[in-house]
Design a protein around this motif. Structure first.
Motif, PDB file in Angstrom:
ATOM      1  N   GLY A  94      14.035   1.515  -2.464  1.00 56.36           N
ATOM      2  CA  GLY A  94      13.691   2.911  -2.672  1.00 56.36           C
ATOM      3  C   GLY A  94      12.570   3.106  -3.667  1.00 56.36           C
ATOM      4  N   LEU A  95      12.074   4.345  -3.732  1.00 58.23           N
ATOM      5  CA  LEU A  95      11.044   4.711  -4.704  1.00 58.23           C
ATOM      6  C   LEU A  95      11.759   5.127  -5.982  1.00 58.23           C
ATOM      7  N   LYS A  96      11.852   4.192  -6.905  1.00 59.05           N
ATOM      8  CA  LYS A  96      12.582   4.430  -8.153  1.00 59.05           C
ATOM      9  C   LYS A  96      12.001   3.524  -9.231  1.00 59.05           C
ATOM     10  N   LYS A  97      12.437   3.726 -10.455  1.00 63.18           N
ATOM     11  CA  LYS A  97      11.990   2.861 -11.550  1.00 63.18           C
ATOM     12  C   LYS A  97      12.670   1.507 -11.391  1.00 63.18           C
ATOM     13  N   GLN A  98      11.875   0.436 -11.273  1.00 61.25           N
ATOM     14  CA  GLN A  98      12.473  -0.873 -11.021  1.00 61.25           C
ATOM     15  C   GLN A  98      11.554  -2.012 -11.446  1.00 61.25           C
ATOM     16  N   VAL A  99      12.207  -3.139 -11.752  1.00 62.13           N
ATOM     17  CA  VAL A  99      11.491  -4.383 -12.060  1.00 62.13           C
ATOM     18  C   VAL A  99      11.810  -5.365 -10.934  1.00 62.13           C
ATOM     19  N   ILE A 100      10.763  -5.889 -10.292  1.00 65.49           N
ATOM     20  CA  ILE A 100      10.933  -6.794  -9.157  1.00 65.49           C
ATOM     21  C   ILE A 100      10.421  -8.179  -9.529  1.00 65.49           C
ATOM     22  N   MET A 101      11.272  -9.179  -9.429  1.00 65.76           N
ATOM     23  CA  MET A 101      10.879 -10.554  -9.733  1.00 65.76           C
ATOM     24  C   MET A 101      10.732 -11.337  -8.431  1.00 65.76           C
ATOM     25  N   MET A 102       9.545 -11.912  -8.228  1.00 67.52           N
ATOM     26  CA  MET A 102       9.265 -12.691  -7.021  1.00 67.52           C
ATOM     27  C   MET A 102       9.601 -14.157  -7.291  1.00 67.52           C
ATOM     28  N   VAL A 103      10.419 -14.771  -6.441  1.00 73.27           N
ATOM     29  CA  VAL A 103      10.791 -16.176  -6.618  1.00 73.27           C
ATOM     30  C   VAL A 103      10.544 -16.945  -5.323  1.00 73.27           C
ATOM     31  N   GLY A 104      10.442 -18.269  -5.429  1.00 76.85           N
ATOM     32  CA  GLY A 104      10.240 -19.088  -4.240  1.00 76.85           C
ATOM     33  C   GLY A 104       9.582 -20.404  -4.568  1.00 76.85           C
ATOM     34  N   LEU A 105       9.376 -21.222  -3.545  1.00 81.77           N
ATOM     35  CA  LEU A 105       8.762 -22.540  -3.722  1.00 81.77           C
ATOM     36  C   LEU A 105       7.239 -22.423  -3.678  1.00 81.77           C
ATOM     37  N   TYR A 106       6.570 -23.544  -3.925  1.00 84.92           N
ATOM     38  CA  TYR A 106       5.108 -23.580  -3.840  1.00 84.92           C
ATOM     39  C   TYR A 106       4.657 -23.290  -2.408  1.00 84.92           C
ATOM     40  N   GLY A 107       3.499 -22.659  -2.284  1.00 87.03           N
ATOM     41  CA  GLY A 107       2.843 -22.515  -0.990  1.00 87.03           C
ATOM     42  C   GLY A 107       3.472 -21.521  -0.032  1.00 87.03           C
ATOM     43  N   GLN A 108       4.380 -20.679  -0.521  1.00 89.59           N
ATOM     44  CA  GLN A 108       5.047 -19.727   0.365  1.00 89.59           C
ATOM     45  C   GLN A 108       4.314 -18.385   0.429  1.00 89.59           C
ATOM     46  N   GLY A 109       3.354 -18.182  -0.498  1.00 91.67           N
ATOM     47  CA  GLY A 109       2.593 -16.931  -0.505  1.00 91.67           C
ATOM     48  C   GLY A 109       3.110 -15.911  -1.504  1.00 91.67           C
ATOM     49  N   LYS A 110       3.683 -16.391  -2.621  1.00 96.11           N
ATOM     50  CA  LYS A 110       4.287 -15.486  -3.615  1.00 96.11           C
ATOM     51  C   LYS A 110       3.270 -14.512  -4.220  1.00 96.11           C
ATOM     52  N   THR A 111       2.136 -15.048  -4.689  1.00 93.26           N
ATOM     53  CA  THR A 111       1.160 -14.219  -5.395  1.00 93.26           C
ATOM     54  C   THR A 111       0.553 -13.166  -4.464  1.00 93.26           C
ATOM     55  N   THR A 112       0.177 -13.570  -3.257  1.00 89.31           N
ATOM     56  CA  THR A 112      -0.360 -12.614  -2.286  1.00 89.31           C
ATOM     57  C   THR A 112       0.687 -11.563  -1.930  1.00 89.31           C
ATOM     58  N   SER A 113       1.930 -11.998  -1.792  1.00 87.88           N
ATOM     59  CA  SER A 113       3.013 -11.065  -1.461  1.00 87.88           C
ATOM     60  C   SER A 113       3.255 -10.072  -2.589  1.00 87.88           C
ATOM     61  N   ALA A 114       3.091 -10.535  -3.839  1.00 87.43           N
ATOM     62  CA  ALA A 114       3.221  -9.627  -4.985  1.00 87.43           C
ATOM     63  C   ALA A 114       2.187  -8.511  -4.876  1.00 87.43           C
ATOM     64  N   GLY A 115       0.966  -8.881  -4.477  1.00 88.73           N
ATOM     65  CA  GLY A 115      -0.097  -7.893  -4.295  1.00 88.73           C
ATOM     66  C   GLY A 115       0.199  -6.925  -3.158  1.00 88.73           C
ATOM     67  N   LYS A 116       0.708  -7.461  -2.052  1.00 84.04           N
ATOM     68  CA  LYS A 116       1.057  -6.600  -0.910  1.00 84.04           C
ATOM     69  C   LYS A 116       2.141  -5.603  -1.299  1.00 84.04           C
ATOM     70  N   LEU A 117       3.107  -6.090  -2.053  1.00 87.79           N
ATOM     71  CA  LEU A 117       4.219  -5.234  -2.475  1.00 87.79           C
ATOM     72  C   LEU A 117       3.722  -4.170  -3.457  1.00 87.79           C
ATOM     73  N   ALA A 118       2.819  -4.563  -4.357  1.00 89.00           N
ATOM     74  CA  ALA A 118       2.247  -3.606  -5.313  1.00 89.00           C
ATOM     75  C   ALA A 118       1.502  -2.498  -4.574  1.00 89.00           C
ATOM     76  N   ARG A 119       0.719  -2.885  -3.581  1.00 94.75           N
ATOM     77  CA  ARG A 119      -0.016  -1.893  -2.778  1.00 94.75           C
ATOM     78  C   ARG A 119       0.953  -0.973  -2.043  1.00 94.75           C
ATOM     79  N   HIS A 120       2.021  -1.552  -1.495  1.00 99.79           N
ATOM     80  CA  HIS A 120       3.039  -0.784  -0.770  1.00 99.79           C
ATOM     81  C   HIS A 120       3.580   0.353  -1.638  1.00 99.79           C
ATOM     82  N   PHE A 121       3.927   0.052  -2.885  1.00 98.35           N
ATOM     83  CA  PHE A 121       4.487   1.070  -3.768  1.00 98.35           C
ATOM     84  C   PHE A 121       3.420   2.036  -4.275  1.00 98.35           C
ATOM     85  N   LYS A 122       2.218   1.520  -4.544  1.00 97.41           N
ATOM     86  CA  LYS A 122       1.133   2.374  -5.029  1.00 97.41           C
ATOM     87  C   LYS A 122       0.779   3.428  -3.980  1.00 97.41           C
TER      88      LYS A 122
END
Length: 446
Positions: A94-122
């Motif tokens: 939902g659209l609420k105040k929240q802290v989201i922690m991205m976890v996973g192994l190497y090479g799964q696309g964590k950093t790019t996904s963090a950006g996609k998620l940031a854009r989604h909420f923005k």
């Protein structure tokens, strides 16, 4: 389109049902075998595939259709509903105040996904900040900063700092008052003890609302055990499956993860920052089966269309004004929504109506038409009738196309203008559109 091969095979099954003279035990067993084959080729677990098709067979042979529904429609609905159940229930962030922690192994696309998620909420009006807490991968901070610049989201990090919890703590303080804070964390080659310990330490400091695990669709069935291991270790609250558009094992990843207690929240459908979809198994399966996904299409339009510009264009069209400028504006709205192939998969019946070659041809025409119009003067765009042979040659030379391409654009415009004139000639429809304009609806969002 996401998981195109599986979708194509399943659509063949539905066509077989629709084209059959009648539905009997022989047909049911035949389509069950076809579905089994399609699921196994998409890397869905054998046990799951057999259980699902057995359920389809039993229901198709024993359940009676609801009043007003034909036997064929009933069987198609059973196939749809069982595939939806395979992929699990929908869960939204939902659209609420929240802290989201991205976890996973190497090479799964964590950093790019963090950006996609940031854009989604923005894009949904949230104030978003990202924290670069990956202290092991070289240039992780730089990569996240570059993504932040592209999507206009601030990034906090401490260059050279080796303590992820220290960065997380400082980042949370830096973004105090923000709606959504996204933590990009370190990965490992496997779920090692030091990775679990680091995530636990980060979790203790950040107290995240969500712990989202990033999984590459190419992992197939292995995504299930990995998601379960992360969930057991650190309490994963959801999964983000990346690169689903380019993997033949996407079905295995989706179905395997759905068996864990961590639901699929998002899927990555391409390499671009906007290629992200909140996961909804009902919409996903409907689109895959060629039944369309109008709701996602509307949401996509609302996200990229400039409402004020769309309203201005619609007012001009209603008043009887349709020049090349209005046609260009409509084309830009359409192309801004993404590839035609992806858009058409959301329109019921359209995936089967147009071949890949036809869609690619349409996409290329739109691209070429926009280039041609960029070589026209304002007067020519306002009054295309003035474009005669000498102007055609000049425009073609300026845009690097053949004279025939310019004439094709003018023919397309004349056809569109006649169609608009016919639509606006319908007084009842025109009044409805005018009323909607007064009520605040415009363009694709009407």
């Amino acid at each position: 389109m996401v998981m195109e091969k599986l979708g194509s095979s399943l659509k063949d099954v539905l066509r077989k049902i629709a084209n059959a003279s009648h539905v009997d035990q022989k047909l049911v067993k035949e389509i069950v075998r076809d579905i089994q084959r399609a699921l196994l080729q998409a890397d869905v677990n054998v046990k799951l595939a057999l259980e699902l098709t057995k359920s389809i067979e039993n229901r198709a042979l024993t359940e009676k259709p609801k009043t007003g529904m034909s036997v064929k429609q009933h069987v198609i609905k059973i196939v749809h509903d069982e595939l939806v159940s395979l992929l699990g229930e929908k869960r939204e962030l939902g659209l609420k105040k929240q802290v989201i922690m991205m976890v996973g192994l190497y090479g799964q696309g964590k950093t790019t996904s963090a950006g996609k998620l940031a854009r989604h909420f923005k894009r949904r009006g949230q104030k978003v900040g990202m924290v670069a807490a990956d202290v092991h991968r070289p240039a992780a901070y730089d990569q996240l900063s570059q993504i932040g610049e592209v999507i206009d989201v601030p990034v906090f990090g401490i260059a050279g700092e080796k303590s992820a919890p220290k960065i997380a703590k400082a980042g949370l303080e830096h973004f105090a008052g923000y709606d959504v804070i996204i933590l990009d964390t370190s990965g490992r080659h496997s779920l090692e003890k030091d990775l679990i310990n680091e995530i636990k330490a980060l979790s203790k400091v950040a107290d995240p609302t969500e712990k989202i695990m990033i999984v590459d669709a190419a992992m197939g069935q292995q995504a299930g055990p990995q998601a379960k291991a992360f969930h057991d270790a650190v309490g994963v609250t959801g999964v983000f499956i990346t690169k689903l558009d380019g993997s033949a094992k996407g079905g295995g990843a989706l179905s395997a993860v759905s068996e864990t207690e961590a639901p699929v929240l998002f899927i990555g459908t391409g390499e671009h920052i906007e290629d992200l979809e909140p996961f909804d198994s009902n919409r996903f399966i409907s689109r895959m089966l060629g039944m369309g996904d109008i709701q996602t299409l509307i949401e996509k339009a609302e996200e990229v269309v400039d409402e004020e510009k769309a309203e201005q264009t619609m007012r001009k069209i209603i008043s009887g004004k349709f020049t090349l400028i209005e046609m260009r504006d409509q084309m830009e709205m359409l192309t801004n929504m993404g590839p035609l192939k992806k858009l058409m998969s959301m329109v019921p019946g359209m995936p089967a109506a147009l071949s890949d070659e036809e869609l690619e041809d349409m996409q290329e025409k739109l691209r070429k038409f926009k280039i041609i119009m960029s070589s026209m003067t304002h007067e020519e765009l306002m009054d295309p009738k003035m474009i005669k042979s000498s102007r055609v040659r000049r425009i073609a030379k300026g845009s690097g196309v053949d004279n025939s391409d310019v004439r094709a654009l003018l023919n397309h415009y004349n056809l569109s203008r006649r169609q608009m004139k016919g639509i606006m000639g319908n007084r009842k429809l025109r009044k409805q559109l005018q009323k909607q304009m007064k009520d605040g609806g415009a363009g694709l969002g009407m």
